[in-house]
Design a protein around this motif. Structure first.
Motif, PDB file in Angstrom:
ATOM      1  N   GLY C 236      42.197   4.703 -11.789  1.00  0.00           N
ATOM      2  CA  GLY C 236      41.574   4.004 -12.913  1.00  0.00           C
ATOM      3  C   GLY C 236      40.075   4.223 -12.951  1.00  0.00           C
ATOM      4  N   PRO C 237      39.440   3.575 -13.948  1.00  0.00           N
ATOM      5  CA  PRO C 237      37.989   3.734 -14.090  1.00  0.00           C
ATOM      6  C   PRO C 237      37.239   3.053 -12.958  1.00  0.00           C
ATOM      7  CG  PRO C 237      38.827   2.075 -15.628  1.00  0.00           C
ATOM      8  CD  PRO C 237      40.024   2.670 -14.964  1.00  0.00           C
ATOM      9  N   ALA C 238      36.128   3.642 -12.580  1.00  0.00           N
ATOM     10  CA  ALA C 238      35.290   3.032 -11.544  1.00  0.00           C
ATOM     11  C   ALA C 238      34.670   1.748 -12.085  1.00  0.00           C
ATOM     12  CB  ALA C 238      34.217   4.013 -11.100  1.00  0.00           C
ATOM     13  N   MET C 239      34.190   0.925 -11.203  1.00  0.00           N
ATOM     14  CA  MET C 239      33.657  -0.384 -11.563  1.00  0.00           C
ATOM     15  C   MET C 239      32.409  -0.250 -12.433  1.00  0.00           C
ATOM     16  SD  MET C 239      36.005  -1.673  -9.914  1.00  0.00           S
ATOM     17  CE  MET C 239      35.689  -3.399 -10.300  1.00  0.00           C
ATOM     18  N   ASP C 240      31.669   0.833 -12.275  1.00  0.00           N
ATOM     19  CA  ASP C 240      30.438   1.009 -13.045  1.00  0.00           C
ATOM     20  C   ASP C 240      30.695   1.779 -14.338  1.00  0.00           C
ATOM     21  OD1 ASP C 240      30.819   3.594 -12.190  1.00  0.00           O
ATOM     22  OD2 ASP C 240      29.002   3.691 -10.988  1.00  0.00           O
ATOM     23  N   LYS C 241      31.961   2.057 -14.634  1.00  0.00           N
ATOM     24  CA  LYS C 241      32.364   2.755 -15.875  1.00  0.00           C
ATOM     25  C   LYS C 241      31.756   4.155 -15.979  1.00  0.00           C
ATOM     26  CE  LYS C 241      33.788  -1.441 -17.055  1.00  0.00           C
ATOM     27  NZ  LYS C 241      34.956  -1.879 -16.290  1.00  0.00           N
TER      28      LYS C 241
END
Ligand SMILES: [Ca+2]
Ligand SMILES: [Ca+2]
Ligand SMILES: [Ca+2]
Ligand SMILES: [Ca+2]
Ligand SMILES: [Ca+2]
Ligand SMILES: [Ca+2]
Lengths: 245, 245, 245, 245, 245, 245
Positions: C236-241
């Motif tokens: 999925g996407p990283a926490m910082d997008k």
């Protein structure tokens, strides 16, 4: 680079959890005789090795084994802490299996880790890395390693004698065997380097004629009455055959 | 149990050895922001994990990676110490590449290790394991891990800016990238646990009605003139949506 | 500059003094989760603050509050030591309220302080200021502060559960509430700074294109069988997008 | 409970920032002769005071002053670090105002704090709270406090002599004056307690007839030739007028 | 250079070995109030003495005596550990003379030394030499020495009160007497140097007119209500007769 | 009990004082390879000796010699500090014999001791007594002592190579000779105890059949490719002749 399989090197089981024994086991994790010390010591000796690659590899390989010993002991600590008393709410004097045991626990097992191991010794003193001996002299380092395994095995034997839990005794009998081997291993390196005569005095790179040779093989007395405590060290040929005591 | 392949995770090379930079790199090995700390911290969190196995595995796996970072940095220290000045025999003032550099070295790189890394920080203070945070509360530990990677990346960036050696910059750009990922990783665990609303206050097992709730969301002033330093923390809904500042 | 009114921030009373609980309370004074640490940590962050004055003021104000928590806990230790057994003169085995309790005490409460608090943890290890994190990066420091309050509140809850003394529970419920607030407070600063997306990766001053970006969002496997412990961090996407795991 | 006004007790300014002097100043913050030590020492003596309230208040009041001295010195360190060299990128030998200075810096001022003070001494060794003397005996504690202020003033004078920066000299002349006063203050308490004759031997609660009185006023010789180093301590009445040397 | 006669300075005997008292005695060996500290402190003061030879000799002579006190106490620890319980094999609760006692022991007496003394304090914290005060200023050092002997005698008295073993009380009554003398001895040096008026402020080499003299004899208030805790320190002539409080 | 003659064991003179070499010499006083360590280590081994008196006497006698080595080195440090630069008042860059040297000094030699030795290492880290190995097992302790003298002599040789001052080289050539002898001495004890075959494995009191004997002489591989770093340790009879590798 390192890898793991997430398994223990040798089975760890506890029949009768004992939180006071958990505290005792801490000495084998974070004590000066413990596994964090040897893991890091052999690792730093390997990282700094500038001689033949085989010594570096051998050191790194054994360092890697020692990491697994930390894992075994940390598991043993956690198992011994199961059902440990967490409370002083009842009268301490009223509950021998509770209050009295808590007195002998490492209280940080309750307060700081939630019933898991610490990288500290049996008194709660954290391991500090000044104990990682890696001098850049391989012979000196081998004696440091024999020392580490000698004190390590002495500790493991004392732990063995302290418990009658079959699981704990089994685990310790494995760690004791490994300490036997590791004592042998470092002495084997010394033999391969030529034995005492070749490696002594450490470091053997310094020309002995630059020493104050009058004092190189003399056991000096500091007893006020001038007496000398006598023994092998005060009489006969020196161990390196290069002088007489 | 652990394994090694005796190789570096990422290439380490030094074009222009600099023994003062070797000292600076020590902070990334044995400093509180360094790799010994994260390796042991994630390891002890894994060893003590009592929840779902996947967190234990994930922690252990990353702990294992960090061991390889110690190895890379220790290699970098040794390479930077090649041809380092060992002597004060010439006038210190007479040799800028010698004397002045020696002044900035960790003298124990000469005296104690024979030009290899120490498990100490840039001031020669040995790492001590009280910095291994493993509280038994996974949410709290994740914040501890974000902190470790934030200070670790800050340090790595400062080291990057301190050198213009292409080899060192390449190695550091790898370690910086890993710190980026690891910051993400621990925050991802927090999201998986339900995010701030679910995990706060840490530990979330304690019923908040037992708190002195009048004080749970109030920013108390201790300025002698009664003023309050204002900001997001003194006004508006609390971060956990369960109170108002 | 600082001032005092010589009063406690919140009342401290003990109905049934318990010298073993006095030892447990030491962790909250001089342990790594304790009040000396947060008082000094926030103080040094304030002293070193080079950004907007409001953060400096806010940090200094809360540091000042924490000094009062040391005071409350030191008072609680002294009250719990009243009438503590001082002697081994009788048979240890003969007096459960004496001998057995003394076994669980911090013996330095008798020997070194005359029944008063020490700036040490529950094992008698003195607090050392290497635990004062103040990195010069405000986002990193806020995560360090959340960590300190998370481990602090976890400790306070465990102390609460350990005792049934009404006075001690009342004091601890206050300290727990303050730890709730302080967790909120540091997270509020992070929100004010723009939240995770803005502050990550810490430090955000380093251009990410200089990283080895192939490794910036990859969860690397070190399991010997090539498996990857899966979770939010591996997909999925990283926490910082700014990346995908 | 404590308060702050966010102001310095005495102005701190630096005309010519010197990062090596910043390192020297660290000794006055986190050294054994430094301000963290006295602040905590007087604080813990106050917290543990069981005698007349006025001593507790007096101790707490001065502890509070000392907190402000940490603040002044931390400010001085930060000011001395402005424009400090951060890089080894140029040849160390090429830039005397850069390279040579960096050699003398506390490298953690660059790497760990971003140009701010540490709670450590001039060698980067973190302050550890074992130096907080609070024995529960007020007379003994007063001598400990005189010692702290004597070593503190000696240090401040040496720092004064090390610099010619007018701002730094002004700040130090204030701290030196306060150390003068604090030496007086603790001796004044001893006088109020009755002076040497009344307080000696410390603790004066132990009946001297229980001592091996033959050895209570004798200067014993351990010179191998039987000679005695002579002085006031080997001849004449003892200081407490209760024996003859 | 040093010599020994292999004998104890004063007889050490134990009638009823008590392993918990062995732990308490550790404070007098390796605690901050203990004998390793004074031995090394007086030794380093002697080694660094640059003034009249008689002070150097006097310090060295007494340092040498203190070495013998370490020896006496280490002997006392070993004697108290005879027949100590080594095992947790029986139920802890079943054997009061065994299990309960072990809870109060320093477990390293079993695990690390084989029933002998450690150079650590009563909590197992190793002595660290930062406590060796030797400032190069003889007056300051004398106050440090009075402090060491005051805390040392306070500790010895508390140990005396803790035991009713006739042998231990006899040994302690000797050590208490020596602490009495040593308090006298260091104060006698101060008198010989001219007394308080001559030596104050320490160091007396700094011209007081360079101080901010407005602050040299003022007791500053930090109470929030502006009150001043009053006493000898806030009124009347200063102790050095050179100012008024 | 101990005595002194106030003389040095061997003459100490310095022709060209060098304050940076003074810092290097600190490692031999307060480093883990230094003289405080061996003095206390042999002393505590003697104090704890429960076997034949001659080992106790021999240990105590040599411990006493080592005290004199601390004295020699502390004298050497003080002599090397004569005329050391005390000031940063001139431009650091302007005075190579001043400024640049000060950068390499232990600043506490100026600030804390007034130009005398510290019980610390070359980085200013105080010696801590956890390095005093005295396990209660004489064979293990002898290996610890060989290690101490091996690292000690390695350090002394490096110091010798660092200086060309004739006085310092003379002193070091004496200390090197003594380290040669002490290596021999401890190995001589091992021979007297029966040599490797008799003392191994340490401790030899534990019946080897209780070990997991399958693992007692096996060099286990942790290389990921299953390879074994080969050498004397992986093939042939074990050093104790009781097994095959
Ligand atoms: Ca092992
Ligand atoms: Ca890393
Ligand atoms: Ca708090
Ligand atoms: Ca002050
Ligand atoms: Ca004494
Ligand atoms: Ca020696």
């Amino acid at each position: 680079m390192f890898y793991t399989d997430g398994k223990l090197q040798f089975p760890v089981r506890v029949e009768q959890p004992n939180p006071v024994f958990a505290r005792a086991l801490q000495q084998a994790i974070g004590g000066v005789e413990g596994e964090i010390r040897v893991a890091l010591q052999y690792m730093f000796q390997a990282f700094g090795a500038r001689g033949p690659a085989k010594y570096r590899d051998m050191l790194l390989n054994t360092a890697t084994e020692e990491l697994g010993h930390i894992e075994m002991l940390a598991t043993a600590v956690a198992l011994n802490l199961e059902n440990a008393p967490l409370s002083l709410q009842e009268e301490v004097s009223a509950d021998a299996v509770g209050g009295a045991v808590l007195n002998g626990m490492d209280m940080r097992h309750i307060l700081s880790t939630g019933l898991a191991a610490l990288p500290s010794d049996a008194n709660g003193v954290p391991f500090d890395c000044s104990h990682v001996y890696a001098s850049g002299n391989i012979a000196g380092d081998m004696y440091a390693n024999v020392t580490a395994e000698a004190t390590g095995r002495t500790l493991a034997v004392r732990l063995f004698n302290m418990t009658d839990d079959p699981g704990m005794r089994e685990m310790l009998s494995f760690l004791i065997a490994r300490d036997t081997m590791h004592q042998q291993q470092w002495l084997a390196v010394l033999e391969e380097l030529g034995g005492e005569q070749a490696v002594l005095p450490i470091p053997n790179s310094f020309p002995q004629e630059k020493e104050q040779t009058d004092f190189s093989y003399a056991y000096l007395g500091h007893m006020i009455d001038g007496s000398i405590p006598e023994g092998r060290w005060s009489d006969g040929p020196a161990m390196d055959k290069r002088g007489m005591f």
